[in-house]
Design a protein around this motif. Sequence first.
Motif, PDB file in Angstrom:
ATOM      1  N   ASN A  52       0.837  -1.207   0.000  1.00  0.00           N
ATOM      2  CA  ASN A  52       0.000   0.000   0.000  1.00  0.00           C
ATOM      3  C   ASN A  52       0.870   1.255   0.000  1.00  0.00           C
ATOM      4  N   MET A  53       1.932   1.241   0.829  1.00  0.00           N
ATOM      5  CA  MET A  53       2.831   2.391   0.918  1.00  0.00           C
ATOM      6  C   MET A  53       3.475   2.665  -0.438  1.00  0.00           C
ATOM      7  N   THR A  54       3.965   1.617  -1.112  1.00  0.00           N
ATOM      8  CA  THR A  54       4.624   1.839  -2.399  1.00  0.00           C
ATOM      9  C   THR A  54       3.629   2.392  -3.415  1.00  0.00           C
ATOM     10  N   CYS A  55       2.402   1.906  -3.366  1.00  0.00           N
ATOM     11  CA  CYS A  55       1.367   2.396  -4.284  1.00  0.00           C
ATOM     12  C   CYS A  55       1.133   3.893  -4.073  1.00  0.00           C
ATOM     13  N   VAL A  56       0.977   4.293  -2.825  1.00  0.00           N
ATOM     14  CA  VAL A  56       0.741   5.712  -2.493  1.00  0.00           C
ATOM     15  C   VAL A  56       1.941   6.556  -2.917  1.00  0.00           C
ATOM     16  N   CYS A  60       2.075   9.667  -5.690  1.00  0.00           N
ATOM     17  CA  CYS A  60       2.487  11.060  -5.448  1.00  0.00           C
ATOM     18  C   CYS A  60       3.872  11.357  -6.022  1.00  0.00           C
ATOM     19  N   GLY A  61       4.408  10.443  -6.833  1.00  0.00           N
ATOM     20  CA  GLY A  61       5.628  10.733  -7.590  1.00  0.00           C
ATOM     21  C   GLY A  61       6.925  10.580  -6.823  1.00  0.00           C
ATOM     22  N   MET A  62       6.885   9.952  -5.658  1.00  0.00           N
ATOM     23  CA  MET A  62       8.128   9.779  -4.901  1.00  0.00           C
ATOM     24  C   MET A  62       8.883   8.516  -5.318  1.00  0.00           C
ATOM     25  N   LEU A  63       8.147   7.515  -5.806  1.00  0.00           N
ATOM     26  CA  LEU A  63       8.771   6.276  -6.281  1.00  0.00           C
ATOM     27  C   LEU A  63       8.436   6.065  -7.750  1.00  0.00           C
ATOM     28  N   ASN A  64       9.378   5.457  -8.469  1.00  0.00           N
ATOM     29  CA  ASN A  64       9.101   5.096  -9.861  1.00  0.00           C
ATOM     30  C   ASN A  64       8.455   3.708  -9.907  1.00  0.00           C
ATOM     31  N   ALA A  65       8.250   3.179 -11.101  1.00  0.00           N
ATOM     32  CA  ALA A  65       7.585   1.879 -11.272  1.00  0.00           C
ATOM     33  C   ALA A  65       8.386   0.729 -10.665  1.00  0.00           C
ATOM     34  N   GLU A  66       9.708   0.920 -10.490  1.00  0.00           N
ATOM     35  CA  GLU A  66      10.566  -0.109  -9.889  1.00  0.00           C
ATOM     36  C   GLU A  66      10.684   0.069  -8.376  1.00  0.00           C
ATOM     37  N   ARG A  72      13.780  13.016  -9.984  1.00  0.00           N
ATOM     38  CA  ARG A  72      13.299  13.824 -11.127  1.00  0.00           C
ATOM     39  C   ARG A  72      11.801  14.076 -11.008  1.00  0.00           C
ATOM     40  N   SER A  73      11.056  13.029 -10.700  1.00  0.00           N
ATOM     41  CA  SER A  73       9.601  13.152 -10.563  1.00  0.00           C
ATOM     42  C   SER A  73       9.224  14.075  -9.403  1.00  0.00           C
ATOM     43  N   MET A  74       9.935  13.934  -8.285  1.00  0.00           N
ATOM     44  CA  MET A  74       9.625  14.794  -7.122  1.00  0.00           C
ATOM     45  C   MET A  74       9.851  16.265  -7.464  1.00  0.00           C
ATOM     46  N   LYS A  75      10.927  16.536  -8.186  1.00  0.00           N
ATOM     47  CA  LYS A  75      11.218  17.922  -8.563  1.00  0.00           C
ATOM     48  C   LYS A  75      10.181  18.447  -9.557  1.00  0.00           C
ATOM     49  N   GLN A  76       9.739  17.579 -10.489  1.00  0.00           N
ATOM     50  CA  GLN A  76       8.694  17.988 -11.440  1.00  0.00           C
ATOM     51  C   GLN A  76       7.394  18.310 -10.701  1.00  0.00           C
ATOM     52  N   LYS A  77       7.078  17.521  -9.666  1.00  0.00           N
ATOM     53  CA  LYS A  77       5.838  17.735  -8.893  1.00  0.00           C
ATOM     54  C   LYS A  77       5.837  19.109  -8.229  1.00  0.00           C
ATOM     55  N   LEU A  78       7.023  19.617  -7.882  1.00  0.00           N
ATOM     56  CA  LEU A  78       7.110  20.945  -7.267  1.00  0.00           C
ATOM     57  C   LEU A  78       6.488  22.015  -8.172  1.00  0.00           C
ATOM     58  N   ASN A  79       6.622  21.809  -9.484  1.00  0.00           N
ATOM     59  CA  ASN A  79       6.101  22.810 -10.433  1.00  0.00           C
ATOM     60  C   ASN A  79       4.584  22.921 -10.397  1.00  0.00           C
ATOM     61  N   ALA A  80       3.917  21.909  -9.853  1.00  0.00           N
ATOM     62  CA  ALA A  80       2.451  21.941  -9.761  1.00  0.00           C
ATOM     63  C   ALA A  80       1.979  22.866  -8.636  1.00  0.00           C
ATOM     64  N   TYR A  81       2.901  23.281  -7.779  1.00  0.00           N
ATOM     65  CA  TYR A  81       2.531  24.115  -6.624  1.00  0.00           C
ATOM     66  C   TYR A  81       3.005  25.539  -6.806  1.00  0.00           C
ATOM     67  N   THR A  82       2.278  26.448  -6.185  1.00  0.00           N
ATOM     68  CA  THR A  82       2.733  27.832  -6.129  1.00  0.00           C
ATOM     69  C   THR A  82       3.620  27.944  -4.900  1.00  0.00           C
ATOM     70  N   LEU A  83       4.907  28.010  -5.127  1.00  0.00           N
ATOM     71  CA  LEU A  83       5.864  28.079  -4.018  1.00  0.00           C
ATOM     72  C   LEU A  83       6.089  29.538  -3.631  1.00  0.00           C
ATOM     73  N   PRO A  84       6.466  29.769  -2.367  1.00  0.00           N
ATOM     74  CA  PRO A  84       6.600  31.151  -1.883  1.00  0.00           C
ATOM     75  C   PRO A  84       7.637  31.992  -2.633  1.00  0.00           C
ATOM     76  N   SER A  85       8.674  31.343  -3.168  1.00  0.00           N
ATOM     77  CA  SER A  85       9.725  32.108  -3.851  1.00  0.00           C
ATOM     78  C   SER A  85      10.634  31.166  -4.635  1.00  0.00           C
ATOM     79  N   GLU A  86      11.443  31.752  -5.485  1.00  0.00           N
ATOM     80  CA  GLU A  86      12.453  30.984  -6.218  1.00  0.00           C
ATOM     81  C   GLU A  86      13.475  30.418  -5.219  1.00  0.00           C
TER      82      GLU A  86
END
Length: 191
Positions: A52-56, A60-66, A72-86
């Motif tokens: 269940n943990m691996t599925c979750v 949410c992009g923390m683990l790949n299919a393996e 890379r995925s975690m950093k890409q997910k950051l772009n989905a959020y409005t972050l306070p600053s650069e």
Amino acid sequence: HHKDHSSKSGFNFGMLRQARDAGDTTKDLELGDKLIAKINAHKESMVADIGNMTCVLQECGMLNAENELDVRSMKQKLNAYTLPSEWFKNRFENLIDNCYEMATNLPANIEEENVVSGDFGKVNVGQIKHFLKCYKDEHRKLCMDQDTKNKIEDNYGPVADILEQTNWTEHQLFTAFMYLITKDDNEFFGY
């Protein structure tokens, strides 16, 4: 009332153990079977929880299919959020890199002991636990540092200028600032 049962007394522990073993073998086997059954039930439950943990974590992009940590995925997910600053985004990306480095450079015996297999494939639970603990702690610290940076800049000007004048690192500045604020509060409130 402990008696000395050394070989001088003629007492033979081996005979005692053999006599006990002969009578209790069935009971011992039943207890052993019950223990094994309980251990196996716990293992099945643990493996299901890890599945269940691996599925979750994949969702949410923390683990790949393996089931490996996916920076890379975690950093890409950051772009989905409005972050306070650069500044915050850069620090967050560094946090991900640092936690990944720590989690993937564990001693070999810890690495090997924490690999679990199931329907979901293989997963290194030790790596994931170390990453998540680091991530949680460092994320909390990053949010506090963002607040501290805002307080400093609202009251005293750009942090970059202060760092240049003091020759300190951000970490040193933020730590000193938080100390001074709490010290002043304590003096103000009479502690």
